[in-house]
Design an enzyme around this catalytic site. Structure first.
Site, PDB file in Angstrom:
ATOM      1  N   SER A   5       0.019  14.366  32.198  1.00 31.63           N
ATOM      2  CA  SER A   5       0.187  13.953  30.805  1.00 31.63           C
ATOM      3  C   SER A   5       1.538  14.470  30.338  1.00 31.63           C
ATOM      4  O   SER A   5       2.101  15.386  30.957  1.00 31.63           O
ATOM      5  CB  SER A   5      -0.952  14.499  29.943  1.00 31.63           C
ATOM      6  OG  SER A   5      -1.101  15.883  30.151  1.00 31.63           O
ATOM      7  N   GLU A   7       4.123  15.593  26.974  1.00 29.99           N
ATOM      8  CA  GLU A   7       4.284  15.929  25.562  1.00 29.99           C
ATOM      9  C   GLU A   7       5.615  15.388  25.043  1.00 29.99           C
ATOM     10  O   GLU A   7       6.649  15.492  25.701  1.00 29.99           O
ATOM     11  CB  GLU A   7       4.246  17.455  25.364  1.00 29.99           C
ATOM     12  CG  GLU A   7       4.327  17.819  23.882  1.00 29.99           C
ATOM     13  CD  GLU A   7       4.356  19.315  23.634  1.00 29.99           C
ATOM     14  OE1 GLU A   7       3.312  19.964  23.799  1.00 29.99           O
ATOM     15  OE2 GLU A   7       5.438  19.818  23.264  1.00 29.99           O
ATOM     16  N   ASP A  98       2.956  27.357  13.624  1.00 34.69           N
ATOM     17  CA  ASP A  98       3.741  28.491  13.119  1.00 34.69           C
ATOM     18  C   ASP A  98       4.399  28.064  11.823  1.00 34.69           C
ATOM     19  O   ASP A  98       4.935  26.953  11.731  1.00 34.69           O
ATOM     20  CB  ASP A  98       4.830  28.881  14.134  1.00 34.69           C
ATOM     21  CG  ASP A  98       4.206  29.476  15.387  1.00 34.69           C
ATOM     22  OD1 ASP A  98       3.363  30.380  15.240  1.00 34.69           O
ATOM     23  OD2 ASP A  98       4.551  29.021  16.489  1.00 34.69           O
ATOM     24  N   PHE A 206      14.322  29.644  23.445  1.00 39.98           N
ATOM     25  CA  PHE A 206      12.979  29.163  23.115  1.00 39.98           C
ATOM     26  C   PHE A 206      11.914  30.073  23.741  1.00 39.98           C
ATOM     27  O   PHE A 206      10.892  30.379  23.118  1.00 39.98           O
ATOM     28  CB  PHE A 206      12.820  27.706  23.571  1.00 39.98           C
ATOM     29  CG  PHE A 206      11.539  27.097  23.106  1.00 39.98           C
ATOM     30  CD1 PHE A 206      11.275  26.965  21.754  1.00 39.98           C
ATOM     31  CD2 PHE A 206      10.569  26.697  24.010  1.00 39.98           C
ATOM     32  CE1 PHE A 206      10.070  26.429  21.304  1.00 39.98           C
ATOM     33  CE2 PHE A 206       9.357  26.164  23.581  1.00 39.98           C
ATOM     34  CZ  PHE A 206       9.118  26.034  22.223  1.00 39.98           C
ATOM     35  N   HIS A 256       0.491  19.149  32.593  1.00 38.31           N
ATOM     36  CA  HIS A 256       0.967  18.602  31.310  1.00 38.31           C
ATOM     37  C   HIS A 256       2.455  18.966  31.180  1.00 38.31           C
ATOM     38  O   HIS A 256       2.811  20.148  31.203  1.00 38.31           O
ATOM     39  CB  HIS A 256       0.159  19.249  30.174  1.00 38.31           C
ATOM     40  CG  HIS A 256       0.492  18.745  28.810  1.00 38.31           C
ATOM     41  ND1 HIS A 256       0.090  17.509  28.343  1.00 38.31           N
ATOM     42  CD2 HIS A 256       1.179  19.315  27.795  1.00 38.31           C
ATOM     43  CE1 HIS A 256       0.509  17.345  27.097  1.00 38.31           C
ATOM     44  NE2 HIS A 256       1.173  18.422  26.740  1.00 38.31           N
TER      45      HIS A 256
END
Ligand code: FAD
Length: 281
Positions: A5, A7, A98, A206, A256
Site C-alpha cells: 500500500s 501513503e 500533532d 524529519f 506500506h
C-alpha cells in the site's frame, strides 16, 4: 502475492492533484491494496485530504483517508464519516495527530487515537477497516516503552483492525517490537511502514521530529553521497530493498510505503521486493 500500500499527502494546488493521479497510475502497476492520504500532517489543511480522497476514488482507486484528533469535533467527524461511507470508502487510518506549531491550539473532542477509534466504531459499526499507528522505536512522547505497547493494545481493544508502523531502518527494532506485542497479546496485523531514501538532509530532520533512528552506519554511508543525489538514491534503493527482503522473511502482513507523492524510488524498491517475494514464496 505481496500486499503493498502507498501513503500520499494532499497536494497544495489544483494542478498537484493531476500530477498525483499520474503518480498513482504508475504505482498501480504493483496492484496496491490501497492508497492512504495524510490528514493535516505538518500543518497542511485537513479539507484537502477529503478532496484528494474523493478525486482518487473517482479514478477507481481504493483509498484510506487518515483522520486525526487535531481540532476534531464529534459533529464534524460524524459528517466526514457519513461522506466517506456514501463514497464506499471502507478503510481509515486513525491517529492522534500533532498540533502544528504555526496555528493556535484547536479545540477538540478527542485527545488520543483510541478515543477516536472507539467513537468511529460506535458510530459506524464494522463498516470501516481501521488502521492505527505503531512505533517500533516507541513514540517520542511516551513515558515508558511498555506504556506505548499498552497504548497500542488500547487502540486495538477500542476496535482497530491493524496497525502501520513508523518507519525504521533497523530490522531488530521491528522484530523486538513484535515480540513485545506478542507478550502483550496483541494479535492484530502490524504492517511495517517503509521510507524510501529521497534526500539526506530532509530525512535527518524529519527523523529527529518523529523519533525514528538513522543508525550510524546508514548516516555515514549516506554522508558519502551528500553532494551526489543520484548515487545517494541508488544506494538508498539497495539498503531499503534489503530491509524489505528481510521483513518478508519475517512474514510481515504487507508493506506500506511512504511515497512522498513520488513514483521513484518507491517503484524500484517495490519492483525488486515483489521479485524477491515471488522467488522466496
Ligand atoms: P496515540 O496513539 O494517541 O498516542 C500518542 C502518545 O500519547 C503516545 O506517546 C502514547 O503512549 C500516549 N498516550 C496515549 N493514550 C494516553 C493516555 N490515556 N494518557 C497518557 N498518554 C497517552 N500525523 C498527522 O497529523 N496526520 C497524519 O495523517 C499522520 N499519519 C500517520 C501515519 C502513520 C502510519 C504514523 C505512524 C504516524 C502518522 N502521523 C500523522 C503522526 C502521528 O499523528 C503522531 O506520531 C502523533 O504524535 C501520535 O499519533 P498516534 O495516533 O500514535 O497517537
Amino acid at each position: 502475492m505481496l500486499e503493498v500500500s502507498f501513503e500520499l499527502f494532499p497536494p497544495k494546488t489544483e494542478g498537484g492533484i493531476e500530477k498525483l493521479k499520474e503518480v498513482c497510475t504508475a504505482l498501480n502497476t504493483f496492484q496496491p491494496s490501497y492508497y492512504s492520504v495524510t490528514f493535516g500532517a505538518a500543518g497542511s489543511t485537513q479539507e484537502r485530504t477529503t478532496e484528494t480522497i474523493l478525486q482518487l476514488q473517482q479514478n477507481s482507486l481504493s483509498t484510506a483517508p487518515h483522520i486525526s484528533c487535531i481540532g476534531m469535533k464529534k459533529s464534524t467527524l460524524r459528517s466526514l464519516l457519513a461522506l466517506y461511507q456514501s463514497h464506499h470508502i471502507r478503510r481509515l487510518v486513525v491517529l492522534r495527530g500533532d498540533q502544528p506549531d504555526n496555528i493556535p491550539i484547536l479545540p477538540s473532542d478527542f485527545h488520543y487515537a483510541h478515543e477516536l477509534v472507539k467513537f468511529i466504531r460506535d458510530e459506524t459499526g464494522q463498516h470501516f477497516y481501521i488502521e492505527v499507528a505503531a512505533y517500533p522505536e516507541f513514540h517520542p512522547q511516551t513515558q515508558h516503552p511498555l506504556a506505548d505497547i499498552e497504548n497500542l493494545k488500547r487502540k486495538i481493544d477500542a476496535g482497530a483492525n491493524g496497525a502501520i508502523t513508523q518507519y525504521f531502518f533497523n530490522i531488530d527494532a521491528y522484530e523486538q517490537f513484535m515480540e513485545m506485542c506478542a507478550t502483550a497479546h496483541i494479535r492484530a496485523p502490524i504492517t511495517p511502514g517503509i521510507m524510501p531514501i529521497f534526500n539526506f538532509e530532509k530525512l535527518i530532520r524529519f527523523s529527529a521530529l518523529c523519533g525514528a533512528e538513522i543508525p550510524l552506519w546508514l548516516r555515514k554511508r549516506l554522508n558519502i553521497y551528500q553532494d551526489d543525489q543520484d548515487s545517494m538514491v541508488k544506494m538508498g534503493i539497495e539498503i531499503v530493498t534489503r530491509l524489505c527482503e528481510k521483513l518478508i522473511q519475517s512474514n510481515v502482513p504487507g508493506l506500506h510505503f511512504y511515497t512522498l507523492n513520488q513514483v521513484h524510488p518507491t517503484d524500484e524498491i517495490v519492483k525488486r521486493t515483489i521479485e524477491f517475494h515471488s522467488k522466496a514464496c
